[in-house]
Scaffold this active site. Structure first.
Site, mmCIF file in Angstrom:
data_model
loop_
_atom_site.group_PDB
_atom_site.id
_atom_site.type_symbol
_atom_site.label_atom_id
_atom_site.label_comp_id
_atom_site.label_asym_id
_atom_site.label_seq_id
_atom_site.Cartn_x
_atom_site.Cartn_y
_atom_site.Cartn_z
ATOM 1 N N HIS A 1 -3.508 10.848 19.213
ATOM 2 C CA HIS A 1 -4.745 11.592 19.448
ATOM 3 C C HIS A 1 -5.204 12.292 18.169
ATOM 4 C CE1 HIS A 1 -4.234 11.198 23.870
ATOM 5 N NE2 HIS A 1 -2.961 11.227 23.554
ATOM 6 N N GLN B 1 1.368 0.309 8.834
ATOM 7 C CA GLN B 1 0.799 -0.894 9.434
ATOM 8 C C GLN B 1 -0.464 -1.353 8.714
ATOM 9 O OE1 GLN B 1 1.292 -1.861 13.650
ATOM 10 N NE2 GLN B 1 -0.916 -1.561 13.845
ATOM 11 N N HIS C 1 1.132 -5.438 20.919
ATOM 12 C CA HIS C 1 0.891 -4.995 22.300
ATOM 13 C C HIS C 1 -0.595 -4.825 22.582
ATOM 14 C CE1 HIS C 1 0.375 -1.394 20.014
ATOM 15 N NE2 HIS C 1 0.181 -0.630 21.059
ATOM 16 N N ASN D 1 -5.847 0.779 18.314
ATOM 17 C CA ASN D 1 -5.642 0.982 16.879
ATOM 18 C C ASN D 1 -5.118 -0.294 16.222
ATOM 19 O OD1 ASN D 1 -6.500 3.637 16.811
ATOM 20 N ND2 ASN D 1 -4.453 4.492 17.038
ATOM 21 N N SER D 2 -4.112 -0.908 16.847
ATOM 22 C CA SER D 2 -3.547 -2.142 16.297
ATOM 23 C C SER D 2 -4.561 -3.275 16.329
ATOM 24 C CB SER D 2 -2.293 -2.540 17.086
ATOM 25 O OG SER D 2 -1.252 -1.614 16.870
ATOM 26 N N GLU E 1 -7.049 -2.728 13.500
ATOM 27 C CA GLU E 1 -6.430 -2.964 12.198
ATOM 28 C C GLU E 1 -6.212 -4.456 11.957
ATOM 29 O OE1 GLU E 1 -3.001 -0.481 12.325
ATOM 30 O OE2 GLU E 1 -4.145 1.370 12.066
ATOM 31 N N GLY F 1 -2.992 -0.523 30.573
ATOM 32 C CA GLY F 1 -4.124 0.250 30.068
ATOM 33 C C GLY F 1 -5.176 -0.638 29.441
ATOM 34 N N ASP F 2 -5.735 -0.175 28.318
ATOM 35 C CA ASP F 2 -6.789 -0.927 27.635
ATOM 36 C C ASP F 2 -6.258 -2.175 26.943
ATOM 37 O OD1 ASP F 2 -5.421 0.836 25.789
ATOM 38 O OD2 ASP F 2 -6.944 0.343 24.314
ATOM 39 N N GLN F 3 -4.939 -2.268 26.798
ATOM 40 C CA GLN F 3 -4.349 -3.386 26.053
ATOM 41 C C GLN F 3 -4.711 -4.740 26.659
ATOM 42 O OE1 GLN F 3 -0.150 -2.460 26.137
ATOM 43 N NE2 GLN F 3 -0.512 -0.388 25.363
#
Length: 496
Positions: free
Chosen positions: A23, A352, A367, A371-372, A375, A390-392
């Site tokens: 966060h 990362q 996953h 953020n990943s 990127e 979740g949003d994944q």
């Protein structure tokens, strides 16, 4: 004789963050960007998290530091919990209502202090979703507010449509309803953000996100860590549902933050020495499979074993992040089979951003956290998508079916299956060798170019940031003192 007037004080924006690295990091990046454009930024979170930030950043409370054309400082408030009560601080069901009760009072007191003691009245409050009550504080104090949404615009739309009952969603009696939202591909019942699904065990997370959706009407700007061309259709559609200009894509936020010359913010508070880059330098171009499942997603050891043997069977070199468990969930640290260890490098942490920009990296087993996802897409790296919840699961749909930069390894934890090593090896071969690999890389590089164009001077994300700063009425400023002064604030609430 006309008296010489002092230069106006820049607009004072207070950023309030939920305590937690996932966060704090994005909101700090936003704060750094806004400061660089000539604003006075006060970054606020709990004292318990402030202790961690002081160690990593060597910051001083309430001391202004110049960033670009503006200033940044930190301030913290007591969360009201006993100092050693980490159990409550890591339990969202306990922490969230407690933080709202204490936080509303503490933020009001901070705003009052800056107005009366330092003569630096707050002109705008910005929060991230887990502290949506900041919007209520802003409304009570008649201060404009904005929110930084740290998932995709597609996920924002899904939650918005769900809360307002604009289309049908899965129910307990009809759990396999597919969802069609304007500007988005059809989402199967297991492709919507999983917290929305009635079978999800994470109802507390659904509630906290919906609390922010309920308050969107109180905000004059919704910042999103995305960029216009990446989610153009849904960004355009969501913009028609709100006040014109309220949706402000600012991403990729980590690339935007790099445009600021003077960096006073060490974003990752647990950042040790990076052991990865020298090793990557020794590897051939496009030869390394990077594997990381974020800081929250936790896979069973049996699944880790299958992925490891899949890597071995695919005959690829790997860089694998195996984290120490920091979340108080009593999870055992993952262990890789001995015969796999000689095929690559295992680390507890790496940068990362730097890894994904390294030419030795061929693909990213991820996953699919946002953020990943950002990127990977903006670094031009194809992905093997292993979403959990979740949003994944929604992010994976976009990487696989919309942007065409990834292949699927899982449909999420709701699938309730162990993905076998043969499947892992097949997906790794698909994304690293042959025609499909070439096509995935070509698409990924296209999105990398789009991301760089968005954050460049005059790009879509840069323009959105400039428009917000203009809205606040930022002017060129002289030196701002840490103490009290007699400057008059530039800009006015009436402009909102």
């Amino acid at each position: 004789m006309e008296l010489e007037s002092s230069p106006p004080l820049p607009p004072h924006v207070m950023l309030v963050s939920f305590p937690g690295q996932g966060h704090v990091n994005p909101l700090l990046r936003l704060g750094k960007l806004l400061a660089s454009k000539g604003l006075l930024i006060t970054f606020v979170t709990t004292e318990s998290w402030g202790k961690k930030m002081r160690i990593s950043n060597k910051i001083q409370d309430r001391v202004l530091k110049p960033v670009g054309k503006g200033y940044l400082r930190y301030d913290f408030f007591d969360d009201g919990l006993p100092e050693d009560d980490e159990a409550s601080r890591t339990n969202l069901t306990i922490l969230r209502p407690h933080l709202e009760l204490v936080g509303k009072r503490e933020i009001k007191n901070l705003v009052k202090r800056y107005k009366e003691v330092t003569k630096q009245p707050v002109t705008c409050l910005i929060n991230n979703p887990f502290v949506s009550w900041v919007c209520d504080v802003a409304e009570d104090l008649q201060i404009p507010c904005a929110v930084l949404w740290v998932q995709s615009c597609a996920c924002l739309a899904a939650y918005y449509y769900y809360h307002h009952n604009l289309v049908d969603f899965p129910t307990k009696t009809e759990p396999e309803i597919d969802v069609q939202i304007s500007g988005m591909p059809l989402l199967k019942h297991d492709e919507i953000p999983s917290f929305i699904h009635p079978s999800s065990p994470h109802s507390a997370l659904r509630e906290v996100i919906i609390d922010q959706i309920k308050r969107l009407h109180k905000t004059f700007s919704i910042f999103i860590d995305t960029f216009n061309s990446l989610e153009k259709d849904i960004i355009d559609h969501m913009s028609t549902l709100s006040l014109p200009g309220v949706i402000r894509p600012l991403g990729p936020l980590y690339k935007m933050a790099k445009t600021v010359a003077y960096d006073v913010v060490k974003v990752n508070i647990s950042e040790p020495t990076d052991p990865c880059m020298e090793w990557l330098d020794s590897q051939p171009v496009s030869s390394v499979v990077y594997i990381s499942f974020g800081t929250v997603a936790y896979l069973k050891q049996e699944q880790i074993d299958e992925i490891a043997y899949g890597v071995l069977n695919a005959d690829v070199t790997f860089l694998w992040v195996i984290r120490q468990q920091e979340l108080g969930f009593n999870k055992e640290k993952h262990v890789l089979p001995e015969e796999v260890k000689g095929k690559g490098k295992i680390v507890e942490w790496c940068s990362q951003e730097k890894v994904l920009s390294h030419p030795s990296v061929a693909c990213f087993v991820t996953h699919c956290g946002w953020n990943s996802t950002m990127e990977a897409v903006s670094s031009g790296v194809p992905t093997v998508c292993f979403p959990q919840w979740g949003d994944q699961v929604t992010d994976a749909v976009y990487m696989i079916d919309v942007w065409k930069t990834g292949v699927r390894l899982s449909r999420g934890e709701a699938e309730e299956r162990l993905v076998p090593r043969e499947e892992v090896a097949e997906r790794l071969r698909e994304v690293t060798k042959g025609e499909k690999a070439i096509e995935l890389k070509k698409n990924a590089l296209k999105w990398k170019e789009e991301a760089e164009a968005a954050v460049a001077r005059g790009g879509s994300s840069d323009r959105n940031l400039e428009k917000f700063v203009e809205k606040l009425g930022a002017k060129p400023v002289g030196k701002v003192q840490n103490g009290s002064h007699n400057h008059v604030l530039a800009g006015s609430i009436k402009s909102f």
